[in-house]
Design a protein around this motif. Structure first.
Motif, PDB file in Angstrom:
ATOM      1  N   LYS A 355      56.087  58.789  47.376  1.00 45.62           N
ATOM      2  CA  LYS A 355      56.998  59.036  46.257  1.00 45.62           C
ATOM      3  C   LYS A 355      57.119  57.800  45.368  1.00 45.62           C
ATOM      4  O   LYS A 355      57.170  57.905  44.135  1.00 45.62           O
ATOM      5  CB  LYS A 355      58.367  59.453  46.771  1.00 45.62           C
ATOM      6  CG  LYS A 355      58.379  60.812  47.458  1.00 45.62           C
ATOM      7  CD  LYS A 355      59.786  61.223  47.837  1.00 45.62           C
ATOM      8  CE  LYS A 355      59.792  62.609  48.488  1.00 45.62           C
ATOM      9  NZ  LYS A 355      61.158  63.044  48.823  1.00 45.62           N
ATOM     10  N   TYR A 356      57.183  56.627  46.002  1.00 48.36           N
ATOM     11  CA  TYR A 356      57.237  55.401  45.211  1.00 48.36           C
ATOM     12  C   TYR A 356      55.979  55.269  44.352  1.00 48.36           C
ATOM     13  O   TYR A 356      56.033  54.888  43.176  1.00 48.36           O
ATOM     14  CB  TYR A 356      57.372  54.179  46.126  1.00 48.36           C
ATOM     15  CG  TYR A 356      58.696  54.081  46.852  1.00 48.36           C
ATOM     16  CD1 TYR A 356      59.785  54.868  46.481  1.00 48.36           C
ATOM     17  CD2 TYR A 356      58.850  53.200  47.918  1.00 48.36           C
ATOM     18  CE1 TYR A 356      60.990  54.781  47.150  1.00 48.36           C
ATOM     19  CE2 TYR A 356      60.059  53.101  48.598  1.00 48.36           C
ATOM     20  CZ  TYR A 356      61.119  53.902  48.217  1.00 48.36           C
ATOM     21  OH  TYR A 356      62.299  53.813  48.876  1.00 48.36           O
ATOM     22  N   ALA A 357      54.833  55.567  44.956  1.00 44.81           N
ATOM     23  CA  ALA A 357      53.581  55.467  44.215  1.00 44.81           C
ATOM     24  C   ALA A 357      53.534  56.476  43.077  1.00 44.81           C
ATOM     25  O   ALA A 357      53.076  56.162  41.969  1.00 44.81           O
ATOM     26  CB  ALA A 357      52.403  55.694  45.165  1.00 44.81           C
ATOM     27  N   ALA A 358      54.029  57.688  43.323  1.00 45.64           N
ATOM     28  CA  ALA A 358      54.059  58.705  42.264  1.00 45.64           C
ATOM     29  C   ALA A 358      54.983  58.285  41.133  1.00 45.64           C
ATOM     30  O   ALA A 358      54.678  58.483  39.951  1.00 45.64           O
ATOM     31  CB  ALA A 358      54.487  60.051  42.838  1.00 45.64           C
ATOM     32  N   GLY A 359      56.150  57.691  41.492  1.00 46.24           N
ATOM     33  CA  GLY A 359      57.066  57.214  40.454  1.00 46.24           C
ATOM     34  C   GLY A 359      56.455  56.115  39.617  1.00 46.24           C
ATOM     35  O   GLY A 359      56.594  56.097  38.381  1.00 46.24           O
ATOM     36  N   ALA A 360      55.770  55.163  40.270  1.00 43.55           N
ATOM     37  CA  ALA A 360      55.115  54.083  39.531  1.00 43.55           C
ATOM     38  C   ALA A 360      54.007  54.633  38.630  1.00 43.55           C
ATOM     39  O   ALA A 360      53.836  54.188  37.490  1.00 43.55           O
ATOM     40  CB  ALA A 360      54.539  53.060  40.508  1.00 43.55           C
ATOM     41  N   ALA A 361      53.245  55.612  39.145  1.00 41.60           N
ATOM     42  CA  ALA A 361      52.186  56.216  38.338  1.00 41.60           C
ATOM     43  C   ALA A 361      52.765  56.947  37.132  1.00 41.60           C
ATOM     44  O   ALA A 361      52.204  56.891  36.038  1.00 41.60           O
ATOM     45  CB  ALA A 361      51.361  57.175  39.198  1.00 41.60           C
ATOM     46  N   LEU A 362      53.887  57.625  37.323  1.00 41.00           N
ATOM     47  CA  LEU A 362      54.530  58.320  36.202  1.00 41.00           C
ATOM     48  C   LEU A 362      55.022  57.331  35.154  1.00 41.00           C
ATOM     49  O   LEU A 362      54.917  57.577  33.947  1.00 41.00           O
ATOM     50  CB  LEU A 362      55.689  59.165  36.727  1.00 41.00           C
ATOM     51  CG  LEU A 362      56.417  60.042  35.706  1.00 41.00           C
ATOM     52  CD1 LEU A 362      55.452  61.024  35.053  1.00 41.00           C
ATOM     53  CD2 LEU A 362      57.572  60.787  36.364  1.00 41.00           C
ATOM     54  N   LEU A 363      55.546  56.197  35.605  1.00 42.80           N
ATOM     55  CA  LEU A 363      55.995  55.162  34.668  1.00 42.80           C
ATOM     56  C   LEU A 363      54.823  54.626  33.859  1.00 42.80           C
ATOM     57  O   LEU A 363      54.915  54.460  32.632  1.00 42.80           O
ATOM     58  CB  LEU A 363      56.678  54.033  35.442  1.00 42.80           C
ATOM     59  CG  LEU A 363      57.249  52.880  34.604  1.00 42.80           C
ATOM     60  CD1 LEU A 363      58.356  53.383  33.693  1.00 42.80           C
ATOM     61  CD2 LEU A 363      57.778  51.772  35.527  1.00 42.80           C
ATOM     62  N   LEU A 364      53.695  54.350  34.515  1.00 40.06           N
ATOM     63  CA  LEU A 364      52.527  53.852  33.796  1.00 40.06           C
ATOM     64  C   LEU A 364      51.989  54.910  32.833  1.00 40.06           C
ATOM     65  O   LEU A 364      51.593  54.581  31.714  1.00 40.06           O
ATOM     66  CB  LEU A 364      51.440  53.452  34.784  1.00 40.06           C
ATOM     67  CG  LEU A 364      50.167  52.963  34.084  1.00 40.06           C
ATOM     68  CD1 LEU A 364      50.280  51.511  33.696  1.00 40.06           C
ATOM     69  CD2 LEU A 364      48.941  53.184  34.936  1.00 40.06           C
ATOM     70  N   ALA A 365      51.970  56.175  33.257  1.00 39.19           N
ATOM     71  CA  ALA A 365      51.490  57.239  32.374  1.00 39.19           C
ATOM     72  C   ALA A 365      52.361  57.336  31.127  1.00 39.19           C
ATOM     73  O   ALA A 365      51.857  57.579  30.026  1.00 39.19           O
ATOM     74  CB  ALA A 365      51.472  58.567  33.123  1.00 39.19           C
ATOM     75  N   THR A 366      53.673  57.140  31.288  1.00 39.23           N
ATOM     76  CA  THR A 366      54.573  57.163  30.128  1.00 39.23           C
ATOM     77  C   THR A 366      54.262  56.015  29.179  1.00 39.23           C
ATOM     78  O   THR A 366      54.217  56.184  27.954  1.00 39.23           O
ATOM     79  CB  THR A 366      56.028  57.085  30.598  1.00 39.23           C
ATOM     80  OG1 THR A 366      56.282  58.152  31.524  1.00 39.23           O
ATOM     81  CG2 THR A 366      56.981  57.206  29.416  1.00 39.23           C
ATOM     82  N   LEU A 367      54.040  54.827  29.747  1.00 34.72           N
ATOM     83  CA  LEU A 367      53.661  53.678  28.924  1.00 34.72           C
ATOM     84  C   LEU A 367      52.336  53.939  28.215  1.00 34.72           C
ATOM     85  O   LEU A 367      52.170  53.628  27.025  1.00 34.72           O
ATOM     86  CB  LEU A 367      53.561  52.427  29.803  1.00 34.72           C
ATOM     87  CG  LEU A 367      53.068  51.151  29.115  1.00 34.72           C
ATOM     88  CD1 LEU A 367      54.037  50.729  28.016  1.00 34.72           C
ATOM     89  CD2 LEU A 367      52.886  50.028  30.133  1.00 34.72           C
TER      90      LEU A 367
END
Length: 783
Positions: A355-367
């Motif tokens: 879940k942490y990895a998915a959250g970080a990936a979502l943050l990068l995708a938003t950027l």
């Protein structure tokens, strides 16, 4: 798994995308009821000899329907029906009334309420309701945009705020401006946003600044032939009402106070521009421009030669910020986060690392979405990825048809016009095909897992892993290539013959070097350590362009000619059924696919094409070439015509006063007249002087006059197209009969009454039968 829909496990439901459409939901219930009403039961032990073939077949179909309902397949048809509704709206010959659409939706809602308990009727009404909602969404978007479009070319002094700034390959700078005002003359119906180019701009010009200068504006052009890409349609929904170029370099002026939203947009655009310049400092040449395009979305700086290499090699998709880029960037972050936690086993065993990895990936995708400019393709890819990452956050399977359907519903509801464009269609087609293939392969492996396996050594496992990687890469390229080739053939009339080997050679460089290097460079940028990683990305891109150039130089012509609309619709229908169904019902796709291929094989290509400015005429001649009436025809128009007519050779006109024989397949031009004798009989004539028209009435089958003021002096046996006709109705395609002097069919690119994105055509000088004002032609590459 045959016939046992009720026994479908929760794991199977997740894999095939069940959830919103599971048994007991309003979507799946009518289908299940239909199957049960038809007598679908578990397979019986009764001997087959006591059943007729018809009963057995009926039982199998009803059983498969039950399984599809249990797997949530009905839900997958929701975005399909919504997209069909939106596509039908945009294909209508005239604008439908909004009140009629609202009334239809209301009646269907009432009918659905009254039809409770009748599964067949409810299912039909629900399908019609979703279809009507697609119509309503498209109508609402059109009304919401209502983009003011310039009607006729004009020169004016324009003041506007810079929205985006791109450096083009020819040295010019392309600006997208939000119009603040116009003067000398002041336009009464000025567009709100324009795209213009300039030779030079003020130093340190950045998004958010305000510039002013004398500019030549022109309306967005229509299709260069019937069925071609419509620039006016795209401009309307991107809220750009005109294109043009500065006659003198613009100057910076003092800007008024900005709103919070404008300041935020300006900040994002400045960051994009600064990032593009930083990449260009580390990676120069065409590799640098490709890197800029892959990260920031600025593609104007890529040389056209490089673009053509990538297109012919089937690698142009790496330039568009799409699902591939988003997935690779997010995947790199997910792997990095999980590997980082793996260094601390005790913490990793207690925490929800995925879940942490998915959250970080979502943050990068938003950027990534922000720095890429938020183009339509990037927004669509972000939504698709965000839905899948959100599924991981809620302990659901990420890669399912259900998640793809949810992403499609969101995108279609927000921007219905994208459903008729190649980007949306090719992206979702490739993803759906890969998910369907992945589901099939997973099911196959699940069944094979019960078989005994012998242990392999370390070397054998490594070799198998490498083999599986390249086998997966090959399978991915084949599946995605086949899925997107249908849409490439429809929209671009071209299919890259060597796309598979080119992708097999280039994609490891993209997946394993270029995108990971870009992600690491972005992370290291605040510390000033990003340079080596941009250089590594540049080296990978140099390898990709070398592959593209090599494949392109050895690739035969990739033009395949026009695809009939009926063939496209049949093939798309078959493809949709093939990827959505998971049981033997997939065989229903076969009649559609075969019928589509049969219709395609019977296509009829136009014999004559005429541009909408009445200046260019192209005739398909006997030796498979295209004869034109101009020595220097428009490059974009000629490229489109060559692919549409499946020709590679262009025959330029021959002057009759040069003392040499005129080729039979070339236009003969003298002064203001160009003519060509068509093999079917009759001449194709282009005239610049309307006074010559009457002299050719008895000789020609088709006469094109580059004048808007003339009225027809010929009879019905001659097709006369004037500048006014073409300005009002768009470019023309003419199908000649084998009978001399008889026109089989005339098709224009623009239908009347006008749809909102074409209404501006009626205000041009040519459409109003006025003489031209002798405007200024744009410099080469200005648009």
């Amino acid at each position: 798994m045959q016939g046992d829909g009720a026994a479908t496990s929760m794991d199977e439901r997740e894999r095939f995308g069940q959830g919103f459409g599971q048994v007991g939901s309003p979507v799946a219930e009518p289908v299940r009821d239909i199957a049960e009403a038809g007598g679908a039961t578990l397979p019986s032990a009764q001997p087959r000899s006591r059943k007729s073939l018809t009963q057995s077949l009926s039982g199998n179909v009803l059983s498969d329907l039950h399984v599809e309902a249990a797997r949530g397949t009905p839900f997958l048809f929701l975005p399909v029906l919504l997209a069909i509704g939106a596509a039908v709206y945009f294909a209508l010959p005239e604008e439908p009334a909004g009140a009629a659409i609202v009334a239809t939706v209301t009646v269907l809602l009432a009918g659905l309420f009254l039809a409770r308990g009748r599964p067949v009727v409810s299912l039909g009404l629900a399908a019609l309701l979703v279809f009507s909602m697609g119509l309503a969404a498209a109508k609402l978007e059109t009304w919401r945009r209502s983009t003011p479009m310039l009607g006729s070319p004009i020169a004016t002094t324009l003041t506007g705020q810079v929205l985006t700034l791109e450096h083009m390959a020819n040295g010019r700078i392309r600006l997208t401006l939000d119009v603040i005002g116009t003067e000398r003359p002041q336009l009464r119906y000025a567009p709100d946003r324009v795209r213009v180019s300039a030779r030079n701009v003020p130093d340190a010009l950045a998004p958010g600044d305000v510039v002013s200068g004398l500019v030549r504006l022109m309306p967005p052009s229509g299709p260069v032939r019937p069925g071609a890409y419509d620039f006016a349609f795209t401009s309307f929904f991107q809220e750009r009402g005109a294109v043009g170029f500065f006659l003198r370099n613009p100057v910076r002026v003092q800007k008024a106070e900005e709103s919070v939203l404008l300041r935020a947009q300006s900040l994002v655009q400045r960051l994009r521009r600064a990032l593009a310049e930083r990449i260009s400092r580390h990676v120069d040449g065409q590799a640098g421009q490709v890197a800029v395009a892959m990260i920031t979305g600025f593609r104007a700086g890529i040389p056209e030669e490089t673009n053509e290499w990538l297109r012919r090699a089937g690698l142009a998709h790496i330039l568009a910020i799409s699902g591939l880029h988003m997935a690779l960037a997010a995947g790199c972050v997910m792997l990095g986060v999980r590997w980082g936690f793996a260094l601390f086993p005790q913490s990793a065993s207690r925490l929800p690392v995925k879940k942490y990895a998915a959250g970080a990936a979502l943050l990068l995708a938003t950027l990534y979405l922000l720095i890429s400019g938020g183009a339509v393709a990037a927004q669509r890819s972000y939504i698709m990825l965000a839905v899948m990452l959100a599924a991981l956050l809620f302990d659901r399977a990420a890669i399912t048809m259900r998640n793809l359907a949810i992403a499609a519903l969101i995108i279609i509801a927000a921007s219905p016009h994208v459903v008729v464009g190649p980007s949306f269609q090719m992206s979702f087609a490739a993803t759906a095909a890969l998910i369907a293939a992945y589901g099939w392969w997973t099911e196959r492996r699940r069944r094979a897992s019960h078989r005994p396996h012998r242990e392999r050594g370390l070397a054998a496992r490594v070799a198998m892993a490498v083999l599986l990687f390249f086998a997966g890469l090959c399978a991915t390229s084949i599946i995605a290539g086949l899925a997107t080739s249908l849409f490439g053939a429809w929209h671009f009339q071209r299919v890259s013959p060597y796309a598979l080997p080119a992708n097999l050679a280039a994609m490891p460089l993209v997946s394993l070097v270029a995108m990971p290097s870009a992600v690491i460079a972005m992370i290291m940028m605040p510390f000033g350590l990003d340079g080596p990683f941009w250089l590594l990305m540049g080296k990978a891109i140099e390898g990709i362009t070398l592959i593209a150039e090599t494949v392109s130089d050895r690739s035969p012509i990739d033009a395949i000619g026009l695809m009939p609309r009926g063939a496209f619709l049949l093939l798309v229908s078959g493809f949709t059924l093939l990827v959505i169904f998971t049981t033997r019902l997939r065989i229903l796709s076969l009649p559609f696919l075969l019928a589509g291929l049969a219709v395609w094989s019977q296509r009829d290509l136009p014999d004559v094409l005429v541009s909408d400015d009445a200046r260019l005429v192209g005739v398909r001649v006997a030796n498979g070439a295209l004869a034109v009436n101009r020595d220097r025809p428009n490059g974009f128009t000629m490229g489109d015509w060559k692919h549409a007519l499946n020709v590679d050779q262009v025959i330029k006109p021959q002057g009759v006063d040069e003392g040499q024989a005129t080729p039979d397949n070339a236009f003969s031009c003298a002064d203001t007249v160009c003519s060509l004798e068509h093999p079917h009989g009759g001449a194709i004539v282009h005239l610049k002087d309307p006074a010559d028209t009457r002299a050719y009435c008895s000789k020609a089958a088709v006469i094109v006059v580059d004048d808007a003021t003339i009225s027809s002096p010929c009879g019905r046996h001659v097709l006369l197209l004037t500048k006014k006709d073409l300005a009002q109705n768009g470019a023309a395609a003419i199908y000649l009969s084998t009978r001399p002097d008889r026109i089989t069919r005339l098709v224009h690119a623009v239908a009347r009454p006008y749809r909102p994105w074409h209404e501006h055509r009626q205000y041009s000088r040519a459409a109003r039968a006025c003489r031209p004002t002798g405007g200024i032609n744009p410099p080469a590459g200005a648009l």
